[in-house]
Enzyme design. Structure first.
Site, PDB file in Angstrom:
ATOM      1  N   LYS A 214       1.259  -9.921   1.354  1.00 63.92           N
ATOM      2  CA  LYS A 214       1.323 -11.034   2.295  1.00 63.92           C
ATOM      3  C   LYS A 214       0.421 -12.176   1.804  1.00 63.92           C
ATOM      4  O   LYS A 214       0.826 -13.319   1.742  1.00 63.92           O
ATOM      5  CB  LYS A 214       0.882 -10.540   3.679  1.00 63.92           C
ATOM      6  N   GLU A 220      -6.130  -4.853  -5.405  1.00 63.02           N
ATOM      7  CA  GLU A 220      -5.357  -3.725  -5.945  1.00 63.02           C
ATOM      8  C   GLU A 220      -3.987  -4.182  -6.427  1.00 63.02           C
ATOM      9  O   GLU A 220      -3.551  -3.872  -7.534  1.00 63.02           O
ATOM     10  CB  GLU A 220      -5.151  -2.646  -4.869  1.00 63.02           C
ATOM     11  N   GLY A 274       0.674  -7.174   8.577  1.00 64.28           N
ATOM     12  CA  GLY A 274       0.972  -6.304   7.435  1.00 64.28           C
ATOM     13  C   GLY A 274       1.481  -4.924   7.836  1.00 64.28           C
ATOM     14  O   GLY A 274       2.485  -4.436   7.322  1.00 64.28           O
ATOM     15  N   ARG A 275       0.813  -4.290   8.791  1.00 63.13           N
ATOM     16  CA  ARG A 275       1.188  -2.911   9.126  1.00 63.13           C
ATOM     17  C   ARG A 275       2.407  -2.829  10.040  1.00 63.13           C
ATOM     18  O   ARG A 275       2.828  -1.757  10.428  1.00 63.13           O
ATOM     19  CB  ARG A 275      -0.010  -2.151   9.713  1.00 63.13           C
ATOM     20  N   GLU A 360      -5.925   1.134  12.029  1.00 60.32           N
ATOM     21  CA  GLU A 360      -6.310  -0.237  11.673  1.00 60.32           C
ATOM     22  C   GLU A 360      -6.122  -1.155  12.891  1.00 60.32           C
ATOM     23  O   GLU A 360      -6.807  -2.157  13.034  1.00 60.32           O
ATOM     24  CB  GLU A 360      -5.481  -0.740  10.475  1.00 60.32           C
ATOM     25  N   HIS A 391       0.552  27.128   8.657  1.00 52.01           N
ATOM     26  CA  HIS A 391      -0.183  28.015   7.741  1.00 52.01           C
ATOM     27  C   HIS A 391      -1.408  27.308   7.189  1.00 52.01           C
ATOM     28  O   HIS A 391      -1.949  27.706   6.165  1.00 52.01           O
ATOM     29  CB  HIS A 391       0.743  28.463   6.616  1.00 52.01           C
ATOM     30  N   LYS A 518     -14.608  -4.698   1.006  1.00 51.60           N
ATOM     31  CA  LYS A 518     -13.955  -5.464  -0.062  1.00 51.60           C
ATOM     32  C   LYS A 518     -14.957  -6.420  -0.717  1.00 51.60           C
ATOM     33  O   LYS A 518     -15.032  -6.524  -1.935  1.00 51.60           O
ATOM     34  CB  LYS A 518     -12.809  -6.307   0.518  1.00 51.60           C
TER      35      LYS A 518
HETATM   36  O1  F6P Z   1      -6.255  -3.158   4.551  1.00 54.58           O
HETATM   37  C1  F6P Z   1      -6.309  -4.499   4.865  1.00 54.58           C
HETATM   38  C2  F6P Z   1      -4.990  -5.177   4.665  1.00 54.58           C
HETATM   39  O2  F6P Z   1      -5.174  -6.529   4.965  1.00 54.58           O
HETATM   40  C3  F6P Z   1      -3.854  -4.592   5.495  1.00 54.58           C
HETATM   41  O3  F6P Z   1      -3.854  -5.002   6.808  1.00 54.58           O
HETATM   42  C4  F6P Z   1      -2.677  -5.025   4.714  1.00 54.58           C
HETATM   43  O4  F6P Z   1      -1.536  -4.304   5.089  1.00 54.58           O
HETATM   44  C5  F6P Z   1      -3.146  -4.737   3.317  1.00 54.58           C
HETATM   45  O5  F6P Z   1      -4.526  -5.084   3.328  1.00 54.58           O
HETATM   46  C6  F6P Z   1      -2.422  -5.467   2.215  1.00 54.58           C
HETATM   47  O6  F6P Z   1      -2.502  -6.862   2.332  1.00 54.58           O
HETATM   48  P1  F6P Z   1      -1.546  -7.821   1.544  1.00 54.58           P
HETATM   49  O7  F6P Z   1      -0.150  -7.591   1.967  1.00 54.58           O
HETATM   50  O8  F6P Z   1      -2.015  -9.207   1.860  1.00 54.58           O
HETATM   51  O9  F6P Z   1      -1.694  -7.532   0.080  1.00 54.58           O
END
Ligand code: F6P
Length: 528
Positions: A214, A220, A274-275, A360, A391, A518
């Site tokens: 987003k 990452e 995002g979620r 979250e 189990h 972060k």
């Molecule tokens: O973990 C924090 C967060 O902002 C989430 O809410 C989001 O889904 C994720 O990082 C990834 O963010 P982006 O889509 O901006 O890379």
């Protein structure tokens, strides 16, 4: 047209309401009632079940009676849940701390009714975005979309993390049965071994990379995307990038700087969290993996739940009831966690997905007034698939010292047949629910041991074999795992999350708590 109002949601401390006071008294009087006794009422199952098409939710095996439900519903009314639901669906700025609307429901809506953001109806742009997903997916799936050497695409790599990974990954895994010939991979962790393992399996000539972010700034995702681009450029040139890299983002400038062609960008909007984004362009990998029609069916299932949530009285409203029960255990019984237990191996990633969605969203300790809360909020969610978990951790759920309410998710039919397997699977499903609810008394254990004829054994083993029972669960059963029923299931939990956030008087749609770590990681990186 509805006007946006930055103070849209009511701001009521739930513990100061009159319903809360009554619930406290009711809890004091009824807390020792057992599910076993409550279930003696022959109407119990009928009174405490809701059916919505192919879905039935039986919540009769909870430590509640009709009075509990009516008091919990009164609490929901008193804190303004009805008003909050309308404000969410109508696009008011209910994500106040980020100054945003929350409109994942608009993404799956098939109605012509307009939804306004900043004075503009967003429905046409949603339809345009869906058409783009459809036409692109059709080209790739049919083999018409060619890579730089003229070969069709065989592999999709979704590069993203959090909401840009967990949703598509969970859905593609859950709907494997409906998958086409393309192989889908997910790269999320900054751990270089993750991307390296995926790269091993790829051929640059036939791989399509979908970068989902987003913000397009997430460490990452950008690191993994750069690594994969460099790997790709060992065999191809920058002029080949448009055939192999597409992006899903709101940050068009950063996408452009990365070298992605404008026509290969799938829009996201700030009004989708995002979620809660698998219904937007973030779902591109889903559409590529199961085809657009199945993706649409997923959205349709979610819309069915949206309409139910918006229009059904709270007493018969599935997400509201699930939310209220969870609050009942969290805030009155002091339960800290709840388990999600799907009896389908396909749903093995559902608990991980729900952990982000739930924790979250509702892992907040400050209320909508900015004050630290003096009551419990977000529950800890965990789980795994049945029967494997029977189990593993179920011993603790049955006989441990903690109260762990559980959602059992099951299906009447399996996908491949093998009906004997399915009968056993569902026998276990119901067996677990019953064991948790009714337990096994001292008398029953005594009788059982007596048949073994060894008096000494009876005395020694009896206490260990008693199941106290009285452990609550919900039986959530669909006819069959389909894209439509999965959409409905996910939307059910989304609305449960929002309902709980409203009742706890917190903001469910920001996530400032992930920022500090972060920032510190950046500090440690520059110090190295
Ligand atoms: O973990 C924090 C967060 O902002 C989430 O809410 C989001 O889904 C994720 O990082 C990834 O963010 P982006 O889509 O901006 O890379």
């Amino acid at each position: 047209m509805l006007k946006n109002n930055s103070m849209a949601l009511k701001n009521i401390n739930p513990t100061k309401t009159s319903a809360w006071g009554k619930l406290t008294a009711h809890f004091g009087e009824n807390k020792n009632k057992t599910i076993k006794d409550l279930c003696k009422d022959p109407m119990r199952k009928e009174d405490f079940s809701v059916v919505l098409g192919d879905l039935s939710v039986d919540f009769s095996k909870n430590r509640i009676d009709k009075e509990t439900i009516s008091l919990l519903v009164a609490l929901a009314e008193e804190v303004g849940l009805r008003d909050a639901i309308e404000k969410q669906f109508n696009g008011e700025i209910i994500n106040v701390t980020e100054g945003r609307e929350v409109l994942h429901t608009a993404l799956r809506s098939t109605s012509e009714d307009p939804v306004y953001v900043a004075g503009k109806n967003i429905k046409p742009q949603i339809q345009t975005a869906l058409r783009k997903i459809k036409s692109f997916s059709n080209k790739v799936v049919s083999g018409k979309w060619k890579g730089y050497t003229g070969k069709s695409i065989t592999d999709i790599v979704n590069i993203g993390i959090g909401g840009s990974d967990l949703g598509p990954d969970m859905v593609v895994e859950s709907l494997q049965y409906y998958k086409n010939q393309l192989t889908t991979h997910f790269v999320s962790n900054i751990d270089g071994d993750h991307v390296s393992e995926v790269m091993k399996k790829l051929n640059p000539e036939t791989t399509l990379f979908v970068i989902v972010s987003k913000t397009f700034t997430t460490q990452e995702t950008i690191t993994n995307a750069e690594t994969l681009k460099n790997w790709f450029l060992k065999s191809a040139t920058i002029f080949d990038i448009p055939k192999h890299f597409v992006a899903v983002s709101t940050n068009l400038e950063a996408v452009d700087n990365f070298g992605i062609d404008k026509s290969n960008v799938f829009t996201m909007w700030n009004w989708v969290g995002g979620r809660f984004s698998l219904w937007s362009g973030v779902g591109l990998s889903i559409s590529l993996s199961i085809g657009y029609d199945n993706y649409r069916a997923l959205l349709d299932g979610a819309e069915e739940m949206d309409l139910h949530y918006r229009n059904t009285p709270f007493e018969k409203n599935i997400p509201v009831i699930l939310a209220l029960l969870s609050i009942w255990y969290n805030n009155f019984y002091g339960a800290e966690t709840e388990a999600v237990l799907p009896y389908s191996q396909y749903l093995k990633k559902l608990p991980d997905y729900l952990q982000q969605a739930i924790m979250e969203s509702n892992g907040k300790g400050v209320d909508r007034n900015g004050d630290v809360v003096d009551y419990q909020t977000g529950t800890i969610v965990w789980g795994s698939t049945g029967t494997n978990m029977q189990h593993a951790f179920m011993q603790l759920v049955h006989q441990g010292t903690k109260l762990i309410p559980a959602d059992f998710i099951g299906y009447k039919e399996s996908l491949y047949g093998l009906t004997e397997h399915h009968k056993s699977l569902m026998a276990n499903y119901y067996g677990q629910i019953e064991a948790l609810a009714y337990g096994k008394t001292k008398e029953a254990v005594h009788l059982e041991l007596k048949f073994s004829g060894d008096q000494e054994k009876i005395e020694k083993l009896l206490p260990f074999k008693v199941f106290e029972g009285n452990r609550p669960s919900n039986a959530i059963v669909f006819d069959k795992l389909t894209p439509h029923s999965l959409g409905k299931l996910v939307a059910m939990y989304e609305h449960k999350i929002f309902t709980q956030g409203i009742l706890w008087n917190i903001y469910s749609y920001d996530q400032f708590g992930v920022e500090l770590g972060k920032e510190l990681a950046k500090k440690f990186l520059t110090a190295q």
